[in-house]
Scaffold this motif. Structure first.
Motif, mmCIF file in Angstrom:
data_model
loop_
_atom_site.group_PDB
_atom_site.id
_atom_site.type_symbol
_atom_site.label_atom_id
_atom_site.label_comp_id
_atom_site.label_asym_id
_atom_site.label_seq_id
_atom_site.Cartn_x
_atom_site.Cartn_y
_atom_site.Cartn_z
ATOM 1 N N SER A 82 0.979 -1.210 -0.239
ATOM 2 C CA SER A 82 -0.004 -0.122 -0.471
ATOM 3 C C SER A 82 1.069 1.213 0.088
ATOM 4 O O SER A 82 2.152 1.603 0.911
ATOM 5 N N SER A 83 0.192 1.739 -0.985
ATOM 6 C CA SER A 83 0.964 3.393 -1.017
ATOM 7 C C SER A 83 0.817 4.899 -0.413
ATOM 8 O O SER A 83 0.695 5.359 -0.199
ATOM 9 N N ALA A 131 -6.286 2.227 4.848
ATOM 10 C CA ALA A 131 -5.160 1.536 5.024
ATOM 11 C C ALA A 131 -5.763 0.114 5.244
ATOM 12 O O ALA A 131 -6.316 -0.697 5.237
ATOM 13 N N LYS A 136 -17.864 -8.397 5.297
ATOM 14 C CA LYS A 136 -16.783 -7.968 6.168
ATOM 15 C C LYS A 136 -17.374 -6.762 6.931
ATOM 16 O O LYS A 136 -17.629 -6.568 7.684
ATOM 17 N N ASN A 157 -12.926 -3.925 -2.944
ATOM 18 C CA ASN A 157 -11.416 -3.141 -3.257
ATOM 19 C C ASN A 157 -11.104 -4.401 -4.493
ATOM 20 O O ASN A 157 -10.608 -4.941 -3.965
ATOM 21 N N ASN A 161 -0.506 0.735 -4.587
ATOM 22 C CA ASN A 161 0.125 1.590 -5.048
ATOM 23 C C ASN A 161 0.450 1.307 -6.745
ATOM 24 O O ASN A 161 1.519 1.671 -7.741
HETATM 25 O O1 PMT Z 1 -2.547 2.447 -0.194
HETATM 26 P P1 PMT Z 1 -2.973 2.722 -1.953
HETATM 27 O O2 PMT Z 1 -1.791 2.057 -2.426
HETATM 28 O O3 PMT Z 1 -3.235 3.581 -1.961
HETATM 29 O O4 PMT Z 1 -4.351 0.883 -2.176
HETATM 30 C C1 PMT Z 1 -4.790 0.927 -1.921
HETATM 31 C C2 PMT Z 1 -5.519 -0.143 -0.979
HETATM 32 C C3 PMT Z 1 -5.772 -0.914 -2.046
HETATM 33 C C4 PMT Z 1 -5.017 -0.592 0.352
HETATM 34 C C5 PMT Z 1 -7.336 0.389 -0.727
HETATM 35 O O5 PMT Z 1 -8.031 0.880 -1.286
HETATM 36 C C6 PMT Z 1 -7.349 -0.689 0.234
HETATM 37 O O6 PMT Z 1 -7.847 -1.521 -0.564
HETATM 38 N N1 PMT Z 1 -7.380 -1.162 1.896
HETATM 39 C C7 PMT Z 1 -7.902 -1.896 2.348
HETATM 40 C C8 PMT Z 1 -6.753 -2.940 2.420
HETATM 41 C C9 PMT Z 1 -6.925 -3.746 3.207
HETATM 42 O O7 PMT Z 1 -6.364 -4.414 4.709
HETATM 43 O O8 PMT Z 1 -8.003 -5.384 3.277
HETATM 44 P P2 PMT Z 1 -8.402 -5.943 4.211
HETATM 45 O O9 PMT Z 1 -10.117 -6.687 3.500
HETATM 46 O O10 PMT Z 1 -8.103 -6.747 4.453
HETATM 47 O O11 PMT Z 1 -9.277 -5.312 5.193
HETATM 48 C C10 PMT Z 1 -10.515 -4.836 4.878
HETATM 49 C C11 PMT Z 1 -10.796 -3.676 6.472
HETATM 50 O O12 PMT Z 1 -11.149 -3.744 7.739
HETATM 51 C C12 PMT Z 1 -9.482 -2.754 6.005
HETATM 52 O O13 PMT Z 1 -10.574 -1.651 6.206
HETATM 53 C C13 PMT Z 1 -8.768 -2.004 6.874
HETATM 54 O O14 PMT Z 1 -8.613 -0.839 6.971
HETATM 55 C C14 PMT Z 1 -9.832 -3.112 7.573
HETATM 56 N N2 PMT Z 1 -8.316 -3.304 9.189
HETATM 57 C C15 PMT Z 1 -8.066 -4.260 9.020
HETATM 58 C C16 PMT Z 1 -6.904 -4.628 9.597
HETATM 59 C C17 PMT Z 1 -6.993 -4.664 11.386
HETATM 60 N N3 PMT Z 1 -6.255 -5.030 12.126
HETATM 61 N N4 PMT Z 1 -8.229 -3.418 11.336
HETATM 62 C C18 PMT Z 1 -8.395 -3.050 10.251
HETATM 63 O O15 PMT Z 1 -9.096 -1.964 10.568
#
Ligand code: PMT
Length: 409
Positions: free
Chosen positions: A214-215, A276, A341, A353, A363
């Motif tokens: 992630s960027s 994030a 989720k 996403n 990124n």
């Molecule tokens: O940063 P970029 O390069 O612009 O890329 C963007 C991105 C792809 C990172 C962004 O658009 C994105 O999809 N972010 C979520 C990435 C992620 O961790 O997804 P997940 O499906 O694993 O998590 C689900 C949600 O739970 C997310 O909102 C995440 O922030 C949150 N989470 C996850 C784990 C944790 N311990 N705490 C959280 O809050």
């Protein structure tokens, strides 16, 4: 819903639809708004300064080198005076100038010097509108934060049919009513948001860590979009090289635990958007010194779970934000996994996403998402710039906040 006591700066461009500007001025003035105008050189071929001034009761600005006008109100003050700047009709040529940052006359100089929202209302022949060069300009301008209304489908002045017709004065008025309604609501209620962005690093020893690609781009764009709408925004960012706008409060963190602590400190907020890529796990122990290769046995690294920040927010009884917006980065079963989720973490929206492609997602400047609300309604956004997606997300969640607020009162 109505729009009144606003200051509207109208830039009238060179197209046949310029005549509709007169009707728009009349509608705006009827509702007690102040209207000032800049008539471009080609706009003057379609409407006269006299007819504009008769309706606005104010001088029509034309030339940047007009000493009398500059003494009265210079081009910087003119852009500061306005609550919004509208370009109507926006021609293909005008968009080209804006996309390369030209400041060749009063209209383009005011726009370049502006710190206000600029609404472009295009009108042109359908072939001109769908031309790759025009569409490239549209994307660039959206990326710069310009707002667009239209064009609509219909019969054009040239006799052809298609997308290119300018939105009607009534449609423009309706758009402005919505726009100011949202802005006034955000200002009056002093809406606050927190946005998480970027990766986290979970250290094994002082130099090795678990992380991801992630960027921070998507999260930074969302923070910028909310801030542009007047939301008091705090951005909690993992390691990233990006620089945020000065209006945004930034808190830099490295680990998921630090991010969690900063999120808690930022409460209460009305909106939380969690973009994030937080690490789900961290090593059970961080070694004080760099681990020696020989002392590290295969499969010896033990992990523990990090707190799920979104879930904490979604299920927080005391300080639950009114809107909790999660992301779900998925490589398969996109919407199905995202909806599980959304339910599990008790969110109001989830941004599903698609990170299965190499030309978008982590990124990259581009993304592919579906915006899913609590009722399961899905809005798909095909590959587009992260800035465009951020604006859409901000627009949709602020609309929801406004509707919810109205239904309570
Ligand atoms: O940063 P970029 O390069 O612009 O890329 C963007 C991105 C792809 C990172 C962004 O658009 C994105 O999809 N972010 C979520 C990435 C992620 O961790 O997804 P997940 O499906 O694993 O998590 C689900 C949600 O739970 C997310 O909102 C995440 O922030 C949150 N989470 C996850 C784990 C944790 N311990 N705490 C959280 O809050």
């Amino acid at each position: 819903m109505t729009i009144k006591n606003k200051k509207i700066l109208l830039i009238i461009g060179g197209g046949i639809a310029a005549y509709k500007s007169l009707d728009l001025i009349r509608l705006l003035k009827k509702k007690n708004n102040e209207v000032r105008t800049i008539l471009t050189k080609s706009g003057k071929e379609f409407v006269t300064p006299l007819s504009i001034t008769t309706l606005t009761n104010y001088k029509t600005f034309e030339d940047i080198f007009d000493k009398n006008s500059e003494a009265e109100i210079d081009h910087i003050s003119l852009s500061r005076w306005a609550d919004i700047i509208i370009v109507l009709p926006t021609t293909a040529n005008f968009m080209t100038k804006l996309s390369i940052g030209k400041a060749e006359d009063l209209a383009t100089t005011v726009i370049l010097a502006s710190n206000k929202d600029i609404l472009l209302i295009p009108a042109m022949n359908v072939r001109m509108w769908i031309h790759k060069a025009t569409q490239k300009n549209v994307k660039t301008l959206q990326d710069y934060g310009y707002l667009f209304l239209g064009p609509e489908k219909g019969e054009m002045a040239c006799g052809e049919y298609g997308e290119g017709k300018m939105s009607s004065p009534r449609q423009i008025l309706y758009y402005l009513e919505n726009y100011f309604n949202k802005k006034d609501f955000i200002k009056k209620k002093k809406i606050k948001a927190l946005v998480t962005a970027g990766p986290t690093r979970e250290y094994l020893d002082p130099v090795r860590y678990l992380s991801n690609e992630s960027s921070g781009k998507q999260g930074y764009e969302i923070a910028a979009a909310l801030s542009r709408m007047g939301v008091n925004t705090t951005l909690i960012s993992g390691p990233s090289n990006l620089i945020s706008k000065k209006e945004i409060k930034i808190k830099k963190v490295i680990t998921a635990s630090e991010m969690f602590e900063e999120v808690k400190k930022s409460l209460p907020v009305e909106i939380a958007v969690c973009a994030a890529a937080v690490s789900d796990f961290k090593p059970l122990k961080k070694n004080k010194n760099k681990l020696n290769k020989d002392s590290l046995k295969i499969n010896s690294i033990k992990l523990q779970k990090n707190t799920d920040i979104v879930e904490y927010l979604g299920k927080n009884n005391k300080y639950r934000p009114k809107l909790v917006v999660s992301f779900a980065a998925e490589t398969e079963n996109l919407n199905k996994n995202a909806i599980s989720k959304l339910i599990k973490k008790n969110c109001d929206f989830i941004i599903a996403n698609d990170v299965s492609k190499t030309d978008s997602g982590f990124n990259s400047d581009y993304n592919r998402v579906s915006i899913i609300d609590g009722s399961g309604k899905i809005k798909i956004i095909k590959k587009n710039k992260k800035s465009f997606i951020a604006n859409k997300i901000a627009e949709i969640i602020l609309e929801k906040l406004l509707v919810d607020e109205k239904s309570i009162n």
